[in-house]
Structures are given as structure tokens and as C-alpha cells.
Design a protein around this motif. Structure first.
Motif, PDB file in Angstrom:
ATOM      1  N   ASN A 156       0.511  -1.108   0.531  1.00  0.00           N
ATOM      2  CA  ASN A 156      -0.402  -0.344   0.196  1.00  0.00           C
ATOM      3  C   ASN A 156       0.653   1.036   0.315  1.00  0.00           C
ATOM      4  O   ASN A 156       0.340   1.710  -0.601  1.00  0.00           O
ATOM      5  CB  ASN A 156      -0.752  -0.097   1.411  1.00  0.00           C
ATOM      6  N   TYR A 197       0.634   4.099  -3.231  1.00  0.00           N
ATOM      7  CA  TYR A 197       0.760   5.033  -3.302  1.00  0.00           C
ATOM      8  C   TYR A 197       1.373   6.344  -3.540  1.00  0.00           C
ATOM      9  O   TYR A 197       1.029   7.108  -3.684  1.00  0.00           O
ATOM     10  CB  TYR A 197       0.486   5.704  -1.420  1.00  0.00           C
ATOM     11  N   THR A 235       0.729   8.851  -6.754  1.00  0.00           N
ATOM     12  CA  THR A 235       0.701  10.482  -6.482  1.00  0.00           C
ATOM     13  C   THR A 235       2.023  10.746  -7.402  1.00  0.00           C
ATOM     14  O   THR A 235       1.332  11.445  -7.948  1.00  0.00           O
ATOM     15  CB  THR A 235       1.464  10.323  -4.590  1.00  0.00           C
ATOM     16  N   ILE A 295      -6.420   7.413  -5.562  1.00  0.00           N
ATOM     17  CA  ILE A 295      -5.280   7.711  -4.417  1.00  0.00           C
ATOM     18  C   ILE A 295      -5.247   8.262  -3.112  1.00  0.00           C
ATOM     19  O   ILE A 295      -4.945   7.793  -2.075  1.00  0.00           O
ATOM     20  CB  ILE A 295      -4.144   8.969  -5.270  1.00  0.00           C
ATOM     21  N   ARG A 330      -6.270   4.760  -1.299  1.00  0.00           N
ATOM     22  CA  ARG A 330      -4.890   3.453  -1.103  1.00  0.00           C
ATOM     23  C   ARG A 330      -4.560   4.654   0.318  1.00  0.00           C
ATOM     24  O   ARG A 330      -4.227   3.942   0.871  1.00  0.00           O
ATOM     25  CB  ARG A 330      -4.055   3.803  -2.329  1.00  0.00           C
ATOM     26  N   LYS A 331      -4.458   5.872   0.381  1.00  0.00           N
ATOM     27  CA  LYS A 331      -4.220   6.569   1.321  1.00  0.00           C
ATOM     28  C   LYS A 331      -5.047   5.982   2.429  1.00  0.00           C
ATOM     29  O   LYS A 331      -4.709   5.456   3.646  1.00  0.00           O
ATOM     30  CB  LYS A 331      -4.579   8.067   1.333  1.00  0.00           C
ATOM     31  N   LEU A 383      -3.115   2.255   3.259  1.00  0.00           N
ATOM     32  CA  LEU A 383      -2.476   2.533   3.688  1.00  0.00           C
ATOM     33  C   LEU A 383      -2.363   2.782   5.399  1.00  0.00           C
ATOM     34  O   LEU A 383      -2.626   1.865   6.044  1.00  0.00           O
ATOM     35  CB  LEU A 383      -1.821   3.596   3.583  1.00  0.00           C
TER      36      LEU A 383
END
Length: 198
Positions: A136, A140, A144, A159, A162-163, A166
Motif C-alpha cells: 500500500n 500510494y 501520487t 489515491i 489507497r491512502k 495504507l
């Protein structure tokens, strides 16, 4: 009707980054399925149930992004927003059902109707989640960089997703590490159940 077009270099870079992370997620999800079955960890089971709709939406979003970059969606009079809303609604429903299932498993395990995960199973779950955390973080960073500051649309949503994944993987890593290292089975069960509920 707008003519089909070739994607720009930036669009191709985004597609490659997105396809790479989606492929890695598919591979890791299969590892999570095996680990959830082998370890008996509630946290790993919860991550697996959460991951199934997320991977499905990733693959769908990638297909939509590729079609949009090639001008294949211009015939939708009202854009593709209605399709996205429907898919997100289906995913939300699936995740809600998964959350109810995990809550039921936590209650069953807490009242000893189902055996709790073994220390070895929790350690295995912790290692797999550590790989997930690393994946992750790398995904990310890759997404990005490919965005080049443009966080609008489906790519920006990926994005943000994914954040969130994470941050969730980092929190779950703490729960699984505590569960795997705990000498008291009650503490291990509580940490694993907490991770599953989170």
C-alpha cells in the motif's frame, strides 16, 4: 459522438501505475484468502472481506479509465457518474454485509463457540499484513507520482482510497503484532478482534 483518440503520455503513465497496483492487489488478495483460512485470524478475515469488493472496483475503475482515455465513453449523455455511483453503492452494500459477518464472528469467538487463532496463525497473519502495508505504501507513492498533482476524477479517488488503505494497514499491523506477541490468550483474542472490528 466524439471520435476515439489515443491516450496521452500522462494518461498512459497513470494507466500503468494503476494497472500495476491493481495486479499487486489481486495477487495479495489471493494470499490473504489462504492466510485467513489457515490462520483463523479475525483481522485477516476482515481484510479479506474488505479487499474483495475493493479489488473488484479497482479493476472496474481501471477499465473505465482506459475507456475514457480513449474517448469510448462520450456516448453517455450524462457522463459516467451514474455508473460510478451504482458500483460504489454495490461495494458499500457488500462491505456492510462483510462487517456484519465479522461482528458475528467476533461475538462467536469471544464466547468460545469458535476457536481463536493460534499464536503461529497470528504471526502468519502479521507477516502477510506487513507485506500488505508495504504494498500500500509503494502503491500510494506510485499513484501520487503518476498523478503529477492532478487529483481530480477517478484517479484522485483511487489515491484517496489507497491512502485510507495504507492507514488502515498500519493500524491493523499494530493489532496483529500485539496479538501475535501476547502471552495471554485473552489479550491476543482482544487485539485480533479489535483489528477485525476496525
Amino acid at each position: 459522438m466524439t471520435a476515439r483518440r489515443a491516450p496521452t503520455a500522462d494518461e498512459r503513465a497513470r494507466e500503468r501505475a494503476f494497472a500495476g497496483t491493481a495486479s499487486a492487489d489481486c495477487a495479495l488478495l489471493s494470499v490473504f484468502v489462504v492466510t485467513a483460512i489457515a490462520s483463523g485470524s479475525l483481522t485477516t478475515l476482515a481484510v479479506t472481506l474488505q479487499g474483495l469488493p475493493i479489488v473488484a472496483i479497482e479493476l472496474w475503475s481501471l477499465a473505465v479509465m482506459r475507456a475514457d482515455h480513449r474517448g469510448r465513453l462520450a456516448h453517455y449523455d450524462y457522463g459516467i457518474g451514474k455508473l460510478e455511483q451504482f458500483v460504489w453503492l454495490v461495494v458499500a452494500g457488500g462491505r456492510l454485509l462483510g462487517a456484519i459477518f465479522i461482528l458475528d464472528r467476533v461475538v462467536e469467538t469471544a464466547f468460545a463457540e469458535v476457536a481463536a487463532a493460534s499464536p503461529l496463525g497470528l504471526a502468519l497473519a502479521g507477516v502477510v499484513n506487513a507485506v500488505n502495508l508495504l504494498l500500500n505504501a509503494l502503491a500510494y507513492i506510485a499513484l501520487t507520482r503518476a498523478a503529477k498533482g492532478d487529483l481530480d476524477g477517478a484517479f484522485g479517488a483511487q489515491i484517496a482510497l489507497r491512502k485510507g488503505m495504507l492507514i488502515a494497514a498500519a493500524v491493523l499491523q499494530v493489532c496483529l503484532t500485539v496479538a501475535a506477541l501476547a502471552r495471554d490468550p485473552g489479550v491476543a483474542l482482544a487485539a485480533d478482534a479489535t483489528g477485525g472490528l476496525i
